[in-house]
Write a protein that holds these residues in place. Structure first.
Motif, PDB file in Angstrom:
ATOM      1  N   GLY A  32      82.243 113.112  34.719  1.00 23.40           N
ATOM      2  CA  GLY A  32      81.825 113.576  35.997  1.00 23.40           C
ATOM      3  C   GLY A  32      82.276 115.621  35.898  1.00 23.40           C
ATOM      4  N   ARG A  33      81.599 116.395  34.796  1.00 26.61           N
ATOM      5  CA  ARG A  33      81.794 117.220  34.310  1.00 26.61           C
ATOM      6  C   ARG A  33      80.492 117.511  34.619  1.00 26.61           C
ATOM      7  NH1 ARG A  33      81.732 118.829  29.480  1.00 26.61           N
ATOM      8  NH2 ARG A  33      81.005 116.671  28.876  1.00 26.61           N
ATOM      9  N   VAL A  34      80.099 118.752  35.447  1.00 29.21           N
ATOM     10  CA  VAL A  34      78.839 119.519  36.065  1.00 29.21           C
ATOM     11  C   VAL A  34      78.470 120.631  35.120  1.00 29.21           C
ATOM     12  CG1 VAL A  34      77.637 121.394  37.007  1.00 29.21           C
ATOM     13  CG2 VAL A  34      79.703 119.330  38.309  1.00 29.21           C
ATOM     14  N   VAL A  35      77.234 119.477  34.388  1.00 24.89           N
ATOM     15  CA  VAL A  35      77.031 120.871  33.158  1.00 24.89           C
ATOM     16  C   VAL A  35      75.251 120.584  33.342  1.00 24.89           C
ATOM     17  CG1 VAL A  35      78.274 119.310  31.550  1.00 24.89           C
ATOM     18  CG2 VAL A  35      75.949 118.634  32.055  1.00 24.89           C
ATOM     19  N   THR A  36      75.370 121.574  32.308  1.00 25.50           N
ATOM     20  CA  THR A  36      73.010 122.291  32.379  1.00 25.50           C
ATOM     21  C   THR A  36      73.324 121.197  31.327  1.00 25.50           C
ATOM     22  OG1 THR A  36      73.702 124.187  33.247  1.00 25.50           O
ATOM     23  CG2 THR A  36      71.884 123.568  32.456  1.00 25.50           C
ATOM     24  N   TRP A  37      72.048 120.134  31.975  1.00 23.36           N
ATOM     25  CA  TRP A  37      71.986 119.262  30.489  1.00 23.36           C
ATOM     26  C   TRP A  37      70.763 119.908  30.131  1.00 23.36           C
ATOM     27  CZ3 TRP A  37      73.203 114.441  30.629  1.00 23.36           C
ATOM     28  CH2 TRP A  37      74.015 113.636  31.020  1.00 23.36           C
ATOM     29  N   THR A  38      70.951 119.681  28.782  1.00 22.18           N
ATOM     30  CA  THR A  38      69.960 120.062  27.607  1.00 22.18           C
ATOM     31  C   THR A  38      69.065 118.801  26.951  1.00 22.18           C
ATOM     32  OG1 THR A  38      71.827 119.921  25.427  1.00 22.18           O
ATOM     33  CG2 THR A  38      71.135 121.982  26.937  1.00 22.18           C
ATOM     34  N   ASN A  39      68.524 118.582  25.942  1.00 22.28           N
ATOM     35  CA  ASN A  39      67.968 117.620  24.979  1.00 22.28           C
ATOM     36  C   ASN A  39      68.902 116.956  24.044  1.00 22.28           C
ATOM     37  OD1 ASN A  39      65.049 118.046  26.270  1.00 22.28           O
ATOM     38  ND2 ASN A  39      64.798 119.705  23.877  1.00 22.28           N
ATOM     39  N   THR A  40      69.722 117.739  23.409  1.00 23.83           N
ATOM     40  CA  THR A  40      70.162 116.867  23.054  1.00 23.83           C
ATOM     41  C   THR A  40      71.654 115.932  23.735  1.00 23.83           C
ATOM     42  OG1 THR A  40      71.756 119.119  23.330  1.00 23.83           O
ATOM     43  CG2 THR A  40      70.710 118.935  21.109  1.00 23.83           C
ATOM     44  N   GLU A  41      71.895 116.634  24.829  1.00 25.43           N
ATOM     45  CA  GLU A  41      72.528 115.907  26.231  1.00 25.43           C
ATOM     46  C   GLU A  41      72.185 115.099  26.874  1.00 25.43           C
ATOM     47  OE1 GLU A  41      74.067 119.110  27.810  1.00 25.43           O
ATOM     48  OE2 GLU A  41      76.178 119.351  26.984  1.00 25.43           O
ATOM     49  N   ILE A  42      70.823 115.147  27.118  1.00 23.20           N
ATOM     50  CA  ILE A  42      70.107 113.977  27.904  1.00 23.20           C
ATOM     51  C   ILE A  42      69.607 112.545  26.340  1.00 23.20           C
ATOM     52  CG2 ILE A  42      67.193 112.857  27.747  1.00 23.20           C
ATOM     53  CD1 ILE A  42      67.041 116.304  29.744  1.00 23.20           C
ATOM     54  N   LEU A  43      69.477 113.094  24.773  1.00 28.11           N
ATOM     55  CA  LEU A  43      69.540 111.975  24.219  1.00 28.11           C
ATOM     56  C   LEU A  43      70.708 111.273  23.835  1.00 28.11           C
ATOM     57  CD1 LEU A  43      68.346 110.569  21.667  1.00 28.11           C
ATOM     58  CD2 LEU A  43      68.617 112.509  20.403  1.00 28.11           C
ATOM     59  N   ALA A  44      71.990 111.063  23.881  1.00 31.98           N
ATOM     60  CA  ALA A  44      73.342 111.381  23.514  1.00 31.98           C
ATOM     61  C   ALA A  44      74.243 109.840  24.943  1.00 31.98           C
ATOM     62  CB  ALA A  44      73.957 111.961  23.438  1.00 31.98           C
ATOM     63  N   GLN A  45      72.681 111.255  25.900  1.00 28.50           N
ATOM     64  CA  GLN A  45      73.414 109.824  27.426  1.00 28.50           C
ATOM     65  C   GLN A  45      72.343 108.418  26.798  1.00 28.50           C
ATOM     66  OE1 GLN A  45      71.635 109.858  30.687  1.00 28.50           O
ATOM     67  NE2 GLN A  45      74.065 110.475  31.658  1.00 28.50           N
ATOM     68  N   HIS A  46      71.811 108.832  26.991  1.00 30.28           N
ATOM     69  CA  HIS A  46      70.158 108.013  26.371  1.00 30.28           C
ATOM     70  C   HIS A  46      70.859 106.628  25.450  1.00 30.28           C
ATOM     71  CE1 HIS A  46      66.505 105.138  26.902  1.00 30.28           C
ATOM     72  NE2 HIS A  46      66.438 105.256  25.145  1.00 30.28           N
ATOM     73  N   GLN A  47      71.555 107.322  24.530  1.00 28.16           N
ATOM     74  CA  GLN A  47      71.503 106.414  23.429  1.00 28.16           C
ATOM     75  C   GLN A  47      72.824 105.204  23.743  1.00 28.16           C
ATOM     76  OE1 GLN A  47      72.391 109.510  20.213  1.00 28.16           O
ATOM     77  NE2 GLN A  47      70.041 108.581  19.276  1.00 28.16           N
ATOM     78  N   ARG A  48      73.585 105.941  24.312  1.00 36.73           N
ATOM     79  CA  ARG A  48      74.795 105.076  24.903  1.00 36.73           C
ATOM     80  C   ARG A  48      74.360 104.396  25.859  1.00 36.73           C
ATOM     81  NH1 ARG A  48      77.761 105.628  29.672  1.00 36.73           N
ATOM     82  NH2 ARG A  48      75.652 107.128  30.459  1.00 36.73           N
ATOM     83  N   LEU A  49      73.532 104.629  26.939  1.00 37.40           N
ATOM     84  CA  LEU A  49      73.294 103.434  27.606  1.00 37.40           C
ATOM     85  C   LEU A  49      72.392 102.874  27.157  1.00 37.40           C
ATOM     86  CD1 LEU A  49      71.814 105.829  30.484  1.00 37.40           C
ATOM     87  CD2 LEU A  49      74.340 104.057  30.503  1.00 37.40           C
ATOM     88  N   ARG A  50      71.599 102.934  26.234  1.00 38.79           N
ATOM     89  CA  ARG A  50      70.825 101.628  25.279  1.00 38.79           C
ATOM     90  C   ARG A  50      71.723 100.416  24.288  1.00 38.79           C
ATOM     91  NH1 ARG A  50      64.920 102.476  23.961  1.00 38.79           N
ATOM     92  NH2 ARG A  50      64.480 101.187  22.547  1.00 38.79           N
ATOM     93  N   GLN A  51      73.080 100.728  24.195  1.00 40.75           N
ATOM     94  CA  GLN A  51      73.756  99.949  23.186  1.00 40.75           C
ATOM     95  C   GLN A  51      74.888  99.394  24.493  1.00 40.75           C
ATOM     96  OE1 GLN A  51      76.288 103.272  21.296  1.00 40.75           O
ATOM     97  NE2 GLN A  51      74.663 103.236  19.913  1.00 40.75           N
ATOM     98  N   GLN A  52      74.352 100.376  25.566  1.00 41.18           N
ATOM     99  CA  GLN A  52      75.644  99.912  26.675  1.00 41.18           C
ATOM    100  C   GLN A  52      75.265  98.469  27.429  1.00 41.18           C
ATOM    101  OE1 GLN A  52      78.005 102.122  29.270  1.00 41.18           O
ATOM    102  NE2 GLN A  52      78.627 101.212  30.352  1.00 41.18           N
ATOM    103  N   TYR A  53      73.199  98.161  27.993  1.00 41.92           N
ATOM    104  CA  TYR A  53      73.063  97.706  28.229  1.00 41.92           C
ATOM    105  C   TYR A  53      71.632  97.424  27.446  1.00 41.92           C
ATOM    106  CZ  TYR A  53      76.102  99.957  32.371  1.00 41.92           C
ATOM    107  OH  TYR A  53      77.019 100.277  32.494  1.00 41.92           O
TER     108      TYR A  53
END
Length: 209
Positions: free
Chosen positions: A122-143
């Motif tokens: 819920g933190r408002v952040v400015t997204w970077t490549n590293t954060e986008i990759l981290a989120q995708h990897q988390r979603l990939r493991q979760q679903y």
């Protein structure tokens, strides 16, 4: 034999003890022996050093070059993350084409660098490549079955430069895809029905919850 200057039969003075001379001689001999041993040790040590120096080969040109080489440039984490995202989208594209395209799927994330939006906490952040990759990897493991696409490579996206994460589930119509988002309790801003295709344009390919 008597002592000169003394009457026969004595009394005579005591004879001097020979031990001082004996002890003195022993001390001198011991000192000489120590000196000889020390000299021998020095000679052997120097000989071993000279032998060791003779057996060690001189440094090669490659060794000298490696020693004098400048340190490697630091790896840019953003560039490395972008390269990983690019490779992941490339490797996922055949699967998306064969199994997810032309069907309604839950789109569970869409991010681009510079986007200002909340993260998973819920933190408002400015997204970077590293954060986008981290989120995708988390979603990939979760679903299971989750795949990554680049919006520029699919005609049903009218915005360029977005990394889009798709769930692996497919449906014949959009309401079922949105029902999947509800069941997974993913926020409406992140998850909604999307049809991915290269045979049609963006119109009618998105349905929000």
């Amino acid at each position: 034999m008597g002592y000169p200057g003394y009457p026969p039969g004595g009394p005579y003075p005591p004879r001097p003890s020979p031990w001082p001379w004996i002890l003195g001689t022993l001390v001198v001999v011991a000192a000489l022996a120590v000196g000889v041993i020390a000299a021998g040790i020095f000679v052997v040590t120097q000989r071993d050093k000279n032998t060791e120096a003779a057996t060690v080969p001189p440094p090669s040109a490659q060794t000298i070059a490696a020693t004098n080489a400048p340190p490697e440039a630091a790896v840019d984490p953003q560039a490395a993350a972008f390269a990983t995202l690019r490779a992941r989208a490339d490797s996922d594209r055949p699967f998306v084409s064969a199994n997810l395209s032309e069907r309604w799927v839950p789109q569970i994330s869409a991010k681009r660098t510079g986007l200002v939006a909340p993260d998973v906490d819920g933190r408002v952040v400015t997204w970077t490549n590293t954060e986008i990759l981290a989120q995708h990897q988390r979603l990939r493991q979760q679903y299971p079955g989750t795949r990554l696409i680049w919006s520029d490579e699919w005609n049903t996206f009218d915005l360029r430069g977005w990394w889009v994460t798709l769930a692996g589930a497919t449906f014949a119509e959009p309401d079922s895809a949105n029902a999947w988002c509800d069941a997974m309790a993913i926020s409406a801003d992140e998850c909604f029905a999307k049809l991915v295709s290269n045979s049609r344009g963006p119109a009618g390919t998105t349905k929000y919850r």
